[in-house]
Each structure stands twice: as C-alpha cells, then as structure tokens.
Scaffold this motif. Structure first.
Motif, short mmCIF file in Angstrom:
data_model
loop_
_atom_site.label_atom_id
_atom_site.label_comp_id
_atom_site.label_asym_id
_atom_site.label_seq_id
_atom_site.Cartn_x
_atom_site.Cartn_y
_atom_site.Cartn_z
N ALA A 1 -65.34 -2.56 -20.91
CA ALA A 1 -65.03 -3.06 -22.25
C ALA A 1 -66.32 -3.12 -23.06
O ALA A 1 -67.41 -3.18 -22.51
CB ALA A 1 -64.39 -4.44 -22.17
N GLU A 2 -66.15 -3.14 -24.38
CA GLU A 2 -67.32 -3.26 -25.23
C GLU A 2 -67.77 -4.71 -25.27
O GLU A 2 -66.95 -5.62 -25.31
CB GLU A 2 -67.00 -2.77 -26.65
CG GLU A 2 -66.83 -1.27 -26.76
CD GLU A 2 -66.69 -0.83 -28.20
OE1 GLU A 2 -67.23 -1.52 -29.08
OE2 GLU A 2 -66.05 0.19 -28.42
N THR A 3 -69.05 -4.91 -25.25
CA THR A 3 -69.58 -6.28 -25.32
C THR A 3 -70.37 -6.44 -26.61
O THR A 3 -70.94 -5.48 -27.11
CB THR A 3 -70.53 -6.57 -24.13
OG1 THR A 3 -71.59 -5.62 -24.16
CG2 THR A 3 -69.80 -6.49 -22.82
N LYS A 4 -70.40 -7.65 -27.12
CA LYS A 4 -71.17 -7.94 -28.33
C LYS A 4 -72.39 -8.75 -27.92
O LYS A 4 -72.27 -9.77 -27.24
CB LYS A 4 -70.33 -8.73 -29.33
CG LYS A 4 -69.23 -7.91 -29.96
CD LYS A 4 -68.48 -8.71 -30.97
CE LYS A 4 -69.07 -8.39 -32.33
NZ LYS A 4 -68.37 -9.07 -33.41
N VAL A 5 -73.52 -8.29 -28.32
CA VAL A 5 -74.76 -8.98 -27.98
C VAL A 5 -75.04 -10.09 -29.00
O VAL A 5 -75.54 -11.16 -28.65
CB VAL A 5 -75.93 -7.98 -27.95
CG1 VAL A 5 -77.23 -8.67 -27.60
CG2 VAL A 5 -75.65 -6.87 -26.96
N TYR A 6 -74.68 -9.84 -30.26
CA TYR A 6 -74.96 -10.80 -31.32
C TYR A 6 -73.66 -11.46 -31.77
O TYR A 6 -72.57 -10.95 -31.56
CB TYR A 6 -75.63 -10.08 -32.51
CG TYR A 6 -76.92 -9.39 -32.12
CD1 TYR A 6 -78.07 -10.11 -31.91
CD2 TYR A 6 -76.96 -8.01 -31.95
CE1 TYR A 6 -79.25 -9.49 -31.54
CE2 TYR A 6 -78.12 -7.38 -31.57
CZ TYR A 6 -79.27 -8.13 -31.37
OH TYR A 6 -80.42 -7.51 -31.00
N ASN A 7 -73.79 -12.59 -32.44
CA ASN A 7 -72.62 -13.32 -32.91
C ASN A 7 -72.17 -12.88 -34.30
O ASN A 7 -71.25 -13.46 -34.84
CB ASN A 7 -72.93 -14.83 -32.94
CG ASN A 7 -73.11 -15.38 -31.53
OD1 ASN A 7 -72.49 -14.88 -30.60
ND2 ASN A 7 -73.95 -16.37 -31.38
N SER A 8 -72.80 -11.91 -34.88
CA SER A 8 -72.41 -11.44 -36.21
C SER A 8 -72.17 -9.94 -36.15
O SER A 8 -72.55 -9.26 -35.19
CB SER A 8 -73.49 -11.77 -37.23
OG SER A 8 -74.62 -10.96 -37.00
N ASP A 9 -71.55 -9.44 -37.20
CA ASP A 9 -71.29 -8.00 -37.28
C ASP A 9 -72.43 -7.27 -37.97
O ASP A 9 -72.37 -6.07 -38.19
CB ASP A 9 -69.99 -7.74 -38.05
CG ASP A 9 -68.78 -8.19 -37.23
OD1 ASP A 9 -68.89 -8.21 -35.99
OD2 ASP A 9 -67.75 -8.53 -37.83
N ARG A 10 -73.46 -7.98 -38.34
CA ARG A 10 -74.61 -7.39 -39.03
C ARG A 10 -75.34 -6.44 -38.07
O ARG A 10 -75.60 -6.80 -36.92
CB ARG A 10 -75.54 -8.50 -39.50
CG ARG A 10 -76.70 -8.03 -40.30
CD ARG A 10 -77.44 -9.24 -40.88
NE ARG A 10 -78.74 -8.82 -41.33
CZ ARG A 10 -79.86 -8.94 -40.63
NH1 ARG A 10 -79.84 -9.51 -39.45
NH2 ARG A 10 -81.00 -8.50 -41.12
N PHE A 11 -75.69 -5.24 -38.57
CA PHE A 11 -76.37 -4.27 -37.72
C PHE A 11 -77.84 -4.68 -37.55
O PHE A 11 -78.54 -4.95 -38.51
CB PHE A 11 -76.30 -2.87 -38.35
CG PHE A 11 -77.02 -1.82 -37.54
CD1 PHE A 11 -76.48 -1.34 -36.36
CD2 PHE A 11 -78.24 -1.34 -37.96
CE1 PHE A 11 -77.13 -0.38 -35.62
CE2 PHE A 11 -78.92 -0.39 -37.22
CZ PHE A 11 -78.36 0.09 -36.05
#
Length: 119
Positions: free
Chosen positions: A95-105
C-alpha cells in the motif's frame, strides 16, 4: 742657439678622436621604433582583454539562458524518481504510505553515495 718656435699660423689640431663611420640608425630612431612596438603590443593586449571579457559575458548569459532548461530536466528526473519510489513502496509494502501529514509536496533530497562503501 736660437729656440725653436711654432710655425707661423700654429700647428695643425691634434686628432684625439677616431673618425669612424656610424653604423646603424641614430639612437632616437631606435627609441621611436621601440615606443611604436610597445604601443602596438599594449594596444593588442587591451584588445585581448576586451575579447576575453566579451567571451566571459557571453558564457555567463548562455548559462543564464540554459537555467530553465536544466531546471526542467532536473524536475523531470525528480518526478521519475518519485514515481519509481512510490511504485517500489507499493510493491514492498502492498500500500502507499504517507510520510508527511499534509498533501504539500516536499522536494526530496538525494545523497549520492558510492556503492562499494563497507560498513
């Protein structure tokens, strides 16, 4: 006994200098020629400096005009690496994981290390 007297009208002048013919030009001509050669050399030197400055200016402007192209290439490479990294994460983790808590690149930073480093 009568004393010897100089002849009437005096003796001829004594020649104490050598009357040799002068070979070459007068020293003033050599000085003028040397000044002309030095002036020409300095003029050419100034032209060379001016040309080097013009080449440096042209090189600087060519680099300035290439910056957008190089930035676009770097951005394309960054997107390719990012997509490859996401695909590798999805393959490994499922699955894809998110490292940051925002969608900002956030622009990633890569450190290039030699592959033969021993730990």
């Amino acid at each position: 006994m009568p004393q010897d007297m100089p002849p009437a009208g005096g003796y001829d002048p004594v020649q104490y200098r050598r009357n040799l013919p002068i070979k070459g030009f007068r020293p003033a001509y050599y000085l003028v020629a040397m000044g002309a050669v030095c002036t020409y050399g300095l003029w050419r030197y100034g032209q060379g400096i001016r040309e080097q400055n013009e080449l440096a200016r042209e090189k600087m402007w060519s680099r300035i005009h290439l910056i957008p192209l190089l930035q676009a290439e770097e951005d394309r490479d960054l997107v390719r690496r990012h997509l490859a990294s996401q695909a590798m994460e999805k393959e490994l983790l499922g699955a894809e994981t998110k490292v940051y808590n925002s969608d900002r690149f956030v622009r990633p930073t890569f450190a290039v290390t030699p592959s033969n480093v021993t730990k």
